[in-house]
Write a protein that holds these residues in place. Sequence first.
Motif, PDB file in Angstrom:
ATOM      1  N   ARG A  70       0.690  -1.186  -0.110  1.00 34.22           N
ATOM      2  CA  ARG A  70       0.108  -0.041   0.116  1.00 34.22           C
ATOM      3  C   ARG A  70       0.996   1.239  -0.001  1.00 34.22           C
ATOM      4  N   THR A  95     -12.878  -1.325   1.722  1.00 32.75           N
ATOM      5  CA  THR A  95     -12.151  -1.073   2.874  1.00 32.75           C
ATOM      6  C   THR A  95     -10.868  -0.986   2.778  1.00 32.75           C
ATOM      7  N   SER A  97      -9.402   0.163  -0.038  1.00 38.34           N
ATOM      8  CA  SER A  97      -9.175   1.518  -0.728  1.00 38.34           C
ATOM      9  C   SER A  97      -9.224   2.757   0.112  1.00 38.34           C
ATOM     10  N   THR A  98     -10.263   2.824   1.049  1.00 34.98           N
ATOM     11  CA  THR A  98     -10.435   3.598   2.057  1.00 34.98           C
ATOM     12  C   THR A  98      -9.204   3.758   2.863  1.00 34.98           C
ATOM     13  N   PHE A  99      -8.822   2.807   3.196  1.00 33.54           N
ATOM     14  CA  PHE A  99      -7.507   2.549   4.155  1.00 33.54           C
ATOM     15  C   PHE A  99      -6.420   3.234   3.625  1.00 33.54           C
ATOM     16  N   TYR A 100      -6.175   2.697   2.070  1.00 29.59           N
ATOM     17  CA  TYR A 100      -5.292   3.450   1.238  1.00 29.59           C
ATOM     18  C   TYR A 100      -5.403   4.756   1.223  1.00 29.59           C
ATOM     19  N   LEU A 101      -6.401   5.426   0.999  1.00 31.26           N
ATOM     20  CA  LEU A 101      -6.675   6.928   0.726  1.00 31.26           C
ATOM     21  C   LEU A 101      -6.469   7.567   1.792  1.00 31.26           C
ATOM     22  N   GLN A 102      -6.825   6.988   3.146  1.00 29.64           N
ATOM     23  CA  GLN A 102      -6.667   7.882   4.298  1.00 29.64           C
ATOM     24  C   GLN A 102      -5.191   7.635   4.941  1.00 29.64           C
ATOM     25  N   ILE A 103      -4.738   6.558   4.714  1.00 27.52           N
ATOM     26  CA  ILE A 103      -3.166   6.353   5.498  1.00 27.52           C
ATOM     27  C   ILE A 103      -2.102   6.528   4.568  1.00 27.52           C
ATOM     28  N   SER A 104      -2.380   5.749   3.536  1.00 31.24           N
ATOM     29  CA  SER A 104      -0.938   6.105   2.618  1.00 31.24           C
ATOM     30  C   SER A 104      -1.048   7.302   1.970  1.00 31.24           C
ATOM     31  N   LYS A 105      -1.922   7.931   1.633  1.00 30.18           N
ATOM     32  CA  LYS A 105      -2.049   9.357   1.083  1.00 30.18           C
ATOM     33  C   LYS A 105      -1.342   9.259  -0.217  1.00 30.18           C
ATOM     34  N   GLN A 111      -9.287   8.853  -6.194  1.00 32.07           N
ATOM     35  CA  GLN A 111     -10.797   8.985  -5.375  1.00 32.07           C
ATOM     36  C   GLN A 111     -11.204   7.343  -5.749  1.00 32.07           C
TER      37      GLN A 111
END
Length: 127
Positions: A70, A95, A97-105, A111
């Motif tokens: 990620r 789940t 992808s949301t984690f990827y967007l919020q944590i890995s930035k 989107q």
Amino acid sequence: MIAAHESYENQNAKFWIENGILFFEYKANSAIDLHVAMRVVADRITFQNERHFPVFCDTRGIISIDKAARDYLAKSGSLLAKAVALMGSENVSMTMSTFYLQISKPSVPTQFFTVEQEALDYLKGFL
């Protein structure tokens, strides 16, 4: 104009260019670790031949992805991408992808979508 038949496939993914958008699709039951992530990014970059594209990334084939993968994809996975639309289903991949967007930035506009046409409309703004 780039030929619609321009495509490439490796063990974990296939990608092609259509209407100025790079489509990237993980194959069914893909488990993504750092090694796999590095290979698919290297193959995609070679395929793009230094050309920048908005990227439609279909994550529905991913069954698991580790933190190292990620993190790598969030940074190096965005090379030569103008923007990324992550296409997923509403369960596991959402789940992830949301984690990827919020944590890995990720380093380019990214989107998550569950409706393909919405993802394509988003990417058309980057053509």
